[in-house]
Design an enzyme around this catalytic site. Sequence first.
Site, PDB file in Angstrom:
ATOM      1  N   ALA A   2       0.861  -1.177   0.000  1.00 16.14           N
ATOM      2  CA  ALA A   2       0.000   0.000   0.000  1.00 16.14           C
ATOM      3  C   ALA A   2       0.900   1.229   0.000  1.00 16.14           C
ATOM      4  O   ALA A   2       1.874   1.279   0.761  1.00 16.14           O
ATOM      5  CB  ALA A   2      -0.918   0.010   1.226  1.00 16.14           C
TER       6      ALA A   2
ATOM      7  N   LYS B 201       7.335   1.510   2.153  1.00 15.01           N
ATOM      8  CA  LYS B 201       8.278   2.498   1.646  1.00 15.01           C
ATOM      9  C   LYS B 201       9.712   2.100   1.980  1.00 15.01           C
ATOM     10  O   LYS B 201      10.624   2.314   1.175  1.00 15.01           O
ATOM     11  CB  LYS B 201       7.952   3.867   2.240  1.00 15.01           C
ATOM     12  CG  LYS B 201       6.603   4.427   1.803  1.00 15.01           C
ATOM     13  CD  LYS B 201       6.323   5.765   2.466  1.00 15.01           C
ATOM     14  CE  LYS B 201       4.957   6.317   2.033  1.00 15.01           C
ATOM     15  NZ  LYS B 201       4.659   7.614   2.687  1.00 15.01           N
TER      16      LYS B 201
ATOM     17  N   TRP C 268       0.682   4.134   1.248  1.00 12.15           N
ATOM     18  CA  TRP C 268       0.769   4.899   2.496  1.00 12.15           C
ATOM     19  C   TRP C 268       1.504   4.146   3.607  1.00 12.15           C
ATOM     20  O   TRP C 268       1.799   4.711   4.664  1.00 12.15           O
ATOM     21  CB  TRP C 268      -0.634   5.232   2.982  1.00 12.15           C
ATOM     22  CG  TRP C 268      -1.585   4.056   2.968  1.00 12.15           C
ATOM     23  CD1 TRP C 268      -2.521   3.800   2.032  1.00 12.15           C
ATOM     24  CD2 TRP C 268      -1.670   2.993   3.926  1.00 12.15           C
ATOM     25  NE1 TRP C 268      -3.208   2.636   2.325  1.00 12.15           N
ATOM     26  CE2 TRP C 268      -2.705   2.125   3.496  1.00 12.15           C
ATOM     27  CE3 TRP C 268      -1.005   2.685   5.094  1.00 12.15           C
ATOM     28  CZ2 TRP C 268      -3.058   0.971   4.190  1.00 12.15           C
ATOM     29  CZ3 TRP C 268      -1.353   1.540   5.802  1.00 12.15           C
ATOM     30  CH2 TRP C 268      -2.368   0.699   5.351  1.00 12.15           C
ATOM     31  N   CYS C 269       1.828   2.868   3.388  1.00 13.76           N
ATOM     32  CA  CYS C 269       2.448   2.038   4.433  1.00 13.76           C
ATOM     33  C   CYS C 269       3.936   2.396   4.569  1.00 13.76           C
ATOM     34  O   CYS C 269       4.686   2.340   3.583  1.00 13.76           O
ATOM     35  CB  CYS C 269       2.271   0.552   4.086  1.00 13.76           C
ATOM     36  SG  CYS C 269       3.150  -0.563   5.193  1.00 13.76           S
ATOM     37  N   ILE C 270       4.383   2.767   5.779  1.00 12.63           N
ATOM     38  CA  ILE C 270       5.765   3.150   6.003  1.00 12.63           C
ATOM     39  C   ILE C 270       6.706   1.977   5.789  1.00 12.63           C
ATOM     40  O   ILE C 270       7.826   2.129   5.293  1.00 12.63           O
ATOM     41  CB  ILE C 270       5.936   3.740   7.427  1.00 12.63           C
ATOM     42  CG1 ILE C 270       7.369   4.216   7.659  1.00 12.63           C
ATOM     43  CG2 ILE C 270       5.525   2.721   8.475  1.00 12.63           C
ATOM     44  CD1 ILE C 270       7.815   5.304   6.738  1.00 12.63           C
TER      45      ILE C 270
END
Length: 288
Positions: A166, A173, A168-170
């Site tokens: 996803a 990233k 937005w998932c840190i």
Amino acid sequence: MAGLDFGRFDIYRKIPRDLTKGTVSGAGLSFFGVFFLTVLFIFELNSYLSGGITTDVIMDPSTDERIRVNFNISLPKIPCQFASVDVQDVLKTRKHNITVNIQKWRIDYDAGLRIAQASDKVAAPKYGQASADHDPNGRKSAELHNAEQFESFVKGHDIALVNFYAPWCIWCKRLHPVWEETAGLVSNKYMQKVQFAKLDCTKPVNQEVCKNNHITAFPTIITYRNHKDHSHEHYHGDRTVGAFTSHVDAVWADQVKKGEAHALEAPKPEAPKEAQTPEAAGPTKGTF
């Protein structure tokens, strides 16, 4: 003595028959009693004459509180981490998620083969960083945009690793640069027979794919083998280049052992190129 009447001492005196009188209610009660006793007699006689088979489980009377129960159950549509065993005795005492001495194996249901042993103890993975000499513009993992691309990608390679993520998932990233670097290394080593890809589960067009693959957390990495688009082989190791390459090497070695892949040949060294003079190389085009 002859004139003594002992009948006067009778406590249970008999009533003369001419002093008794039959009633309708008494007759009905009598018929009901006879009928009930007859039916009861017939049922008891039938139960006595008929036979049956009874199965009883006799517990070991020893002092050991546990008994060994062997079972082998295959659940091809359920990932190992979702399968658990509960135990309940005759006293309704229930124990949930019994994992001692229970082995779980990921299986290829179509081929009937065990792939790898699963473990309920999953340690938190460690995240690494891409190497300093990694070229961000080099070979990257494939970006899958829909179900058709996902199916085509998985079925088009001997071994495929897909990163369900996803944006937005840190953690996704942090995984991204390591995933891209490993994708290039593995693709070159295995001559594109092993490929990495990523799929964004937040896009509506991909939600059905993520649902079919039981994606419940991000990032989730799944290994697909033998050109099949269903797998329960989740990767729980560290998120480092070394861990990913070791995992791919182990999967490839297992495929070779099973005869489902061929051992890689060592790349042939390139022949040294002869230096060419400008005359041999031909005229140089350009603007001066």
